[in-house]
Design an enzyme around this catalytic site. Sequence first.
Site, mmCIF file in Angstrom:
data_model
loop_
_atom_site.group_PDB
_atom_site.id
_atom_site.type_symbol
_atom_site.label_atom_id
_atom_site.label_comp_id
_atom_site.label_asym_id
_atom_site.label_seq_id
_atom_site.Cartn_x
_atom_site.Cartn_y
_atom_site.Cartn_z
ATOM 1 N N GLU B 50 0.528 -0.915 -0.352
ATOM 2 C CA GLU B 50 -0.019 -0.163 0.115
ATOM 3 C C GLU B 50 0.951 1.204 0.238
ATOM 4 O O GLU B 50 1.723 1.600 0.907
ATOM 5 C CB GLU B 50 -0.740 -0.470 1.544
ATOM 6 C CG GLU B 50 -2.015 -1.630 1.252
ATOM 7 C CD GLU B 50 -2.722 -0.804 2.489
ATOM 8 O OE1 GLU B 50 -3.858 -1.759 2.237
ATOM 9 O OE2 GLU B 50 -2.423 -0.672 3.017
ATOM 10 N N ASP B 61 -6.903 8.752 10.726
ATOM 11 C CA ASP B 61 -4.726 7.956 11.263
ATOM 12 C C ASP B 61 -5.004 8.689 12.471
ATOM 13 O O ASP B 61 -4.330 9.977 12.901
ATOM 14 C CB ASP B 61 -3.870 8.305 10.357
ATOM 15 C CG ASP B 61 -4.065 7.906 9.012
ATOM 16 O OD1 ASP B 61 -3.595 6.496 8.747
ATOM 17 O OD2 ASP B 61 -4.377 7.801 7.661
ATOM 18 N N TYR B 175 -10.833 -4.771 3.269
ATOM 19 C CA TYR B 175 -9.334 -5.243 3.941
ATOM 20 C C TYR B 175 -10.357 -4.497 5.252
ATOM 21 O O TYR B 175 -11.563 -3.360 5.706
ATOM 22 C CB TYR B 175 -9.196 -3.341 3.909
ATOM 23 C CG TYR B 175 -7.990 -2.369 4.767
ATOM 24 C CD1 TYR B 175 -8.129 -2.257 5.980
ATOM 25 C CD2 TYR B 175 -6.966 -1.765 4.088
ATOM 26 C CE1 TYR B 175 -7.020 -2.500 7.052
ATOM 27 C CE2 TYR B 175 -6.085 -1.506 5.273
ATOM 28 C CZ TYR B 175 -6.150 -1.485 6.380
ATOM 29 O OH TYR B 175 -5.162 -1.168 7.235
#
Lengths: 397, 270
Positions: B50, B61, B175
Amino acid sequence: MHDLPDARGHFGEFGGRYVPETLMPALLELQQAYEHWSNDAQFNRELAELHAAYTGRPTLLYHASRLSERIGGAQIWLKREDLCHTGAHKINNGLGQGLLAKRMGKTRIIAETGAGQHGVATATVCALLGMECEVFMGAEDVRRQALNVFRMRLLGAKVRTVESGSRTLKDSINDAMREWVGTIRDTYYLIGSTMGPHPYPQMVRDFQSVIGREARTQMLAVRGKLPDVLVACVGGGSNAMGLFHPFIGDEAVAMVGVEAAGRGLDCGAHSASITRGRVGVLHGKKTYLLQDELGQIQEAHSIAPGLDYPGVGPEHAWLHDTGRARYAAVTDDEAVHALQLLSQTEGVICALESSHAVAYAMQVAPDMKRDQIILVNLSGRGDKDMPAVAAYLGEEM
Amino acid sequence: MATRIAATMSRLRAEGRAGLVPFLSVGDPDLATSRDAVLAVAEAGADIIELGVPFSDPIADGPVIQESSQRALKAGSSLPRVLEMVTWLRARTDVPLVLFGYYNPFLRYGDENLARDARSAGADAVLSSDLPPEEAADLVAACRRHDLDRIFLLAPTSNEARMRAVAEVASGFVYMVSVTGVTGARASAPAAGIEQLVMQARAVTGLPIGVGFGISSAEQAAAVARYADLVIVGSALVRRVFEAGPAGAVAAARGFVAELRRGIDDVTKS
């Protein structure tokens, strides 16, 4: 009256839910809860009673006759949201969402704040409703707004200093969203403006629409007609949406949102997302944003901390594109001058944010007829801004 | 023709092991080092990589990738630079490459332009952290036109309806975010509930399931490899690259990925 947003939260191409998947179930749950409780008679009665007994609603509609006389032309009227408890319109939304969070069984509330006005409103609501409160505030803002930091703590809230990114409002939203992603099961995120993912822009607009509903009724009662122009400042855009929304169906009523031109639109230090921004996605919504050609978000500037945001509520983007509302921009200088003139002619010291709306009214009034009416939303009072204004004018305090 | 990701998944099935998917933030500490680090990671046993496209406001994040994104932006990283790097990498490796970023830089570049240029550079898939299926119609259509896989996220909060919504638009793999929270290393392996969640997702989609967020050691990677098709490691690798400094970054990345790979290889899939 327009029937937007659609079921997925879109105002035309704007709005929507651009969030990490972790948040999606919570947003869908919130949307359902909001649809349910906003149609519940008991909920609405409780909110109305709190507004009457606690917020101080209805707020006054005031004819600024000496200011109007000084400027010449149209008559300037003020919707006095600065008289709300805590000193600004933010409490309208805080109470609405606070009651909703309580009904949803949430025990903890988080919020972002720039200058601290929404943080203080949220801390106030949490004290009133007996809920735990944590406010995210950029380190830069914590330093500049020590008084509001102390007010929040006095009200029992925790203030979390945000050290990420540019350490201002945009980053406090980033960190509040990150916190929400991690605590979604018991925590309610109380967003302070008509931004964020659906259903926030709709919900905040609805809770703020009490401003426009009252103003419309008051205007008809006092003058027997509607105003010719509505004027309100636009950062995220909640006080403007609150004033505009009940008038959207009144086609003869013009609406102008006033953005912050900061130190000037051409020098780059401004917050005029609609006037100078491009369509993009930030903090859960598609709207006009200040960004570079690669899609990185740029920092906004305004002397008014509440306008210092690089985006704008998606419904404003839609009102702009459809032409139903117009958007203008006023500089730091013009806003401070308007604040001085309003103080000296009317004895009303308004917030720097609201001063932008007053400044625009002062610019257009002379070109209008004496029997025309400009209705300005005076969204907040100016106490919080006195150190900044004094510094701007080069005066010692 | 099967995509590179589909081919990789068939090979992993034949080998009877889970795949390793490292994430690197492109441009941290600088573009040249980061390019070499990606290649080193491919050689050290990454099955898919990735490539993080930096964004100024990465709301999904934690601190490690936030700070890495800031450094990458300062070093001049951007979507066009990432695409150039993909072209360079594709001349040197066959490892599948996923462009992983936030939607605004993608939107600014244009959904169609992105899919076309990503494909011609040699990328294999696109993943946007803040683009749920409901808002992804344009990007998904562009990816379909250009034979790019579309990776979407699921989370511990996802119910069956969310899994179905994702299954409808996703391709390549799904994912599974293993923690209710942002990216970043956690002290313990993902909770047992995640294995349950992976099983629920398997009932809804035939796509391979990758598990990531918070996996920071070979031991944790091995634990996840028992039930997931792909083990995704981001922050822990990004942190090692940063701490090693520009001179040591490539070796640090290579060493850590090799270590993770050994952890996974010790596990035979159930």
